[in-house]
Design an enzyme around this catalytic site. Structure first.
Site, mmCIF file in Angstrom:
data_model
loop_
_atom_site.group_PDB
_atom_site.id
_atom_site.type_symbol
_atom_site.label_atom_id
_atom_site.label_comp_id
_atom_site.label_asym_id
_atom_site.label_seq_id
_atom_site.Cartn_x
_atom_site.Cartn_y
_atom_site.Cartn_z
ATOM 1 N N GLY A 127 -8.701 -9.118 7.474
ATOM 2 C CA GLY A 127 -9.309 -8.699 7.173
ATOM 3 C C GLY A 127 -10.578 -9.196 6.515
ATOM 4 O O GLY A 127 -11.310 -10.316 7.091
ATOM 5 N N SER A 130 -11.059 -13.150 5.864
ATOM 6 C CA SER A 130 -10.562 -13.751 6.083
ATOM 7 C C SER A 130 -11.964 -13.793 7.851
ATOM 8 O O SER A 130 -12.401 -14.698 7.945
ATOM 9 C CB SER A 130 -9.815 -13.615 7.611
ATOM 10 O OG SER A 130 -7.995 -13.197 7.007
ATOM 11 N N ILE A 174 -3.760 -2.744 7.737
ATOM 12 C CA ILE A 174 -3.416 -1.576 8.053
ATOM 13 C C ILE A 174 -4.373 -0.288 7.183
ATOM 14 O O ILE A 174 -3.875 0.953 7.561
ATOM 15 C CB ILE A 174 -2.240 -1.091 7.679
ATOM 16 C CG1 ILE A 174 -2.086 -1.653 6.115
ATOM 17 C CG2 ILE A 174 -0.518 -2.047 8.518
ATOM 18 C CD1 ILE A 174 -0.453 -1.229 5.121
ATOM 19 N N ASP A 175 -4.778 -0.810 5.960
ATOM 20 C CA ASP A 175 -5.989 0.198 5.119
ATOM 21 C C ASP A 175 -7.271 0.979 5.829
ATOM 22 O O ASP A 175 -7.812 1.533 5.396
ATOM 23 C CB ASP A 175 -6.324 -1.181 4.030
ATOM 24 C CG ASP A 175 -4.977 -1.201 3.002
ATOM 25 O OD1 ASP A 175 -4.370 -0.420 3.257
ATOM 26 O OD2 ASP A 175 -5.401 -2.033 2.535
ATOM 27 N N ARG A 219 -5.184 0.311 -1.804
ATOM 28 C CA ARG A 219 -5.851 -1.010 -3.363
ATOM 29 C C ARG A 219 -7.679 -0.137 -3.408
ATOM 30 O O ARG A 219 -7.351 0.013 -4.596
ATOM 31 C CB ARG A 219 -5.453 -1.961 -3.515
ATOM 32 C CG ARG A 219 -4.510 -2.553 -4.903
ATOM 33 C CD ARG A 219 -4.435 -3.960 -4.885
ATOM 34 N NE ARG A 219 -4.050 -4.680 -3.208
ATOM 35 C CZ ARG A 219 -4.096 -5.159 -3.146
ATOM 36 N NH1 ARG A 219 -5.130 -6.566 -4.276
ATOM 37 N NH2 ARG A 219 -3.737 -6.213 -1.582
ATOM 38 N N GLN A 309 4.741 0.676 5.326
ATOM 39 C CA GLN A 309 3.868 1.249 6.203
ATOM 40 C C GLN A 309 3.371 -0.508 6.673
ATOM 41 O O GLN A 309 2.781 -0.053 7.901
ATOM 42 C CB GLN A 309 2.590 1.116 5.320
ATOM 43 C CG GLN A 309 3.663 3.085 4.396
ATOM 44 C CD GLN A 309 2.891 2.700 3.077
ATOM 45 O OE1 GLN A 309 1.253 3.167 2.683
ATOM 46 N NE2 GLN A 309 2.617 2.520 1.738
#
Ligand code: ADP
Length: 481
Positions: A127, A130, A174-175, A219, A309
């Site tokens: 993400g 990273s 996944i977001d 989030r 998920q």
């Protein structure tokens, strides 16, 4: 494409690769941060493309932790090491959150471990955190090597030989929370998981006249909540980027009770994990349940999807996306010069493109800043065109305009399905009918394709917005087979 086209394409790809030799180069590949389905497909593509161009490819196990610890955490991969992983969820090389890499001391150790193996090309799948770490590492690289030489850990020739670190990122999340790419690796699979659950819940909830509040991951980003609401026709959705207007409680209850009045047995409300109101106060699934129970007295259940998920096998889309991105990432590393900034391989309109990593990370952080400062319109805009258009489409199809606001039109519009059936036809019909009604047109359904049309099988009273008695069930709008 005929055979000539195929061989011409193969020929030009080979020609293109002729100028891209990886001989003498070493590439390290790691997965970091939250895992996502499709990461394995990306790792496989990097390994195989790397080997194809003659480079050595190393697995770096356990994310940055493995790079800091070295030893058996950095292992050369071969063609077979990535066999049978394309369809496996998660990441076979492990992912971790590593505190040590956030410190210069940790990054010094990591640099020493890479130089020891001659690795000066790094492919990071993770993400925005990273990728930020990877960029800091790249910028510090020459200083780190100097320090290693001063400490006597490496010699001067090694400093010269490994003077530059090339970095390329692929976004595994996944977001779908990274600006600059239409889709991140793992999002599509997570969406499939959510829809499977919603479909399963719909069958049980129909039997009991229930309201379901479903909490999905995100989030800081409402993408999964938004597209799952769009895909399952949810009655209400709560997103961090687009909080509901003041007085939403009453509006939502009116909407749910109108559904009941129209004999709709099931209400679905989707809530992003990070949903907030216009004052940045969290809106939780429990609060929503309380509201529905106290105001309407409906039997209401909360389902929090959580790690489901991230689980399961990657979707076909994620496997293909990750494979294409992995190939592009290796090409990007081989084409990099000392002046090339760290880049991230992104998807733009179905093309794999390279974008400057720093700018994409900055844009991603700007969305959060806009939300923190309650500039929600900016937050939606910064998320990108597809987010904005999904939000507009959801609103258009979920919320019926009051009758006195619908424009006047004399048009009668008929919808007909012709030819072989295809998944999604009902969604297209639903969309056409609702948009037509919002524009003031009278909408008709023609049954059984052209044959039905010839026989005059047209819905006599027109199609209505809801699924009440006057609306022919969309599934029964036949097709000519
Ligand atoms: P994601 O990559 O999914 O956003 P994190 O933000 O937790 O997840 O980052 C994963 C890892 O990346 C961290 O544990 C850390 O090792 C590294 N990292 C993140 N941000 C930085 C940073 N600013 N400097 C150095 N390393 C970082």
């Amino acid at each position: 494409m005929d055979d000539d086209d195929v061989s011409a394409r193969k020929g030009s790809f080979r020609k293109f690769l002729e100028h891209l030799s990886g001989a003498g180069k070493a590439i390290g590949v790691l997965t970091s941060g939250g895992d996502a389905q499709g990461m394995n497909a990306a790792v496989r593509a990097v390994v195989r493309m790397g080997i194809y161009v003659g480079a050595k490819v190393y697995f770096i196990y356990e994310g940055y932790q493995g790079m800091v610890d070295g030893g058996s955490n950095i292992v050369e991969a071969n063609w077979e090491s990535v066999s049978s992983i394309l369809q496996v969820g998660g990441t076979i090389i492990g992912s971790a959150r590593c505190k040590a890499f956030r410190t210069r001391e940790g990054r010094l150790k990591a640099a020493g471990n890479l130089v020891q193996r001659g690795i000066t090309n790094l492919c990071v799948i993770g993400g925005d955190g990273s990728l930020t770490g990877a960029n800091i590492f790249r910028k510090e690289w020459s200083g780190l090597l100097k320090e290693l030489a001063e400490n006597g850990d490496i010699d001067r020739e090694e400093v010269q030989e490994h003077a530059y670190l090339n970095v390329v990122g692929m976004v595994g999340s996944i977001d779908n929370d990274f600006c600059g790419t239409d889709m991140t690796i793992g999002t599509d699979s997570a969406l499939h998981r959510i829809i499977e659950v919603v479909d399963a819940i719909m069958t049980t909830a129909q039997s009991h006249q229930r309201t379901f509040v479903l909490e999905v991951m995100g989030r800081h980003c409402g993408y999964l909540a938004l597209v799952s609401a769009l895909a399952c026709g949810a009655d209400w959705v709560f997103l961090p980027e687009s909080p509901p207007e003041e007085g939403w409680q009453e509006k939502m209850c009116v909407k749910l009770s109108e559904n009941r009045a129209r004999k709709k047995r099931l209400n679905i409300i989707i809530v992003a994990e990070g949903a907030i109101d216009t004052q940045n106060k969290p809106i939780t699934s429990e609060q929503i349940k309380e509201l529905v129970v106290t105001q309407l007295g409906y039997d209401t259940r909360v389902t929090i999807l959580g790690h489901v998920q991230r689980g399961g096998t990657p979707s076909a889309f994620d496997r293909i996306l990750a494979s294409r991105m992995g190939v592009e990432a290796v090409v990007a590393l081989l084409q990099a010069t000392p002046e090339t900034p760290a880049c991230v391989v992104s998807l733009s309109g179905n093309q794999a493109v390279r974008l400057p990593l720093v700018e994409c990370v900055q844009m991603t952080q700007d969305v959060q800043k806009a939300m923190d400062e309650r500039r929600f319109k900016d937050a939606v805009r910064l998320r990108g065109r597809s987010f904005e258009s999904n939000l507009n489409t959801y609103k258009r199809l979920a919320i019926k305009m009051p009758d006195d606001q619908i424009p006047k039109s004399n048009c009668n519009v008929a919808v007909i399905n012709v030819g072989a059936p295809a998944a999604g036809m009902n969604a297209a019909v639903r969309s056409a009918v609702r948009v037509g009604i919002s524009e003031g047109h009278k909408m008709f359904a023609i049954y059984d394709g052209f044959e039905g049309f010839a026989k005059g099988q047209v819905s006599p009273r027109g199609a209505s917005w809801g699924t009440g008695a006057s609306l022919p069930r969309l599934e029964t709008w036949g097709r000519v087979m």
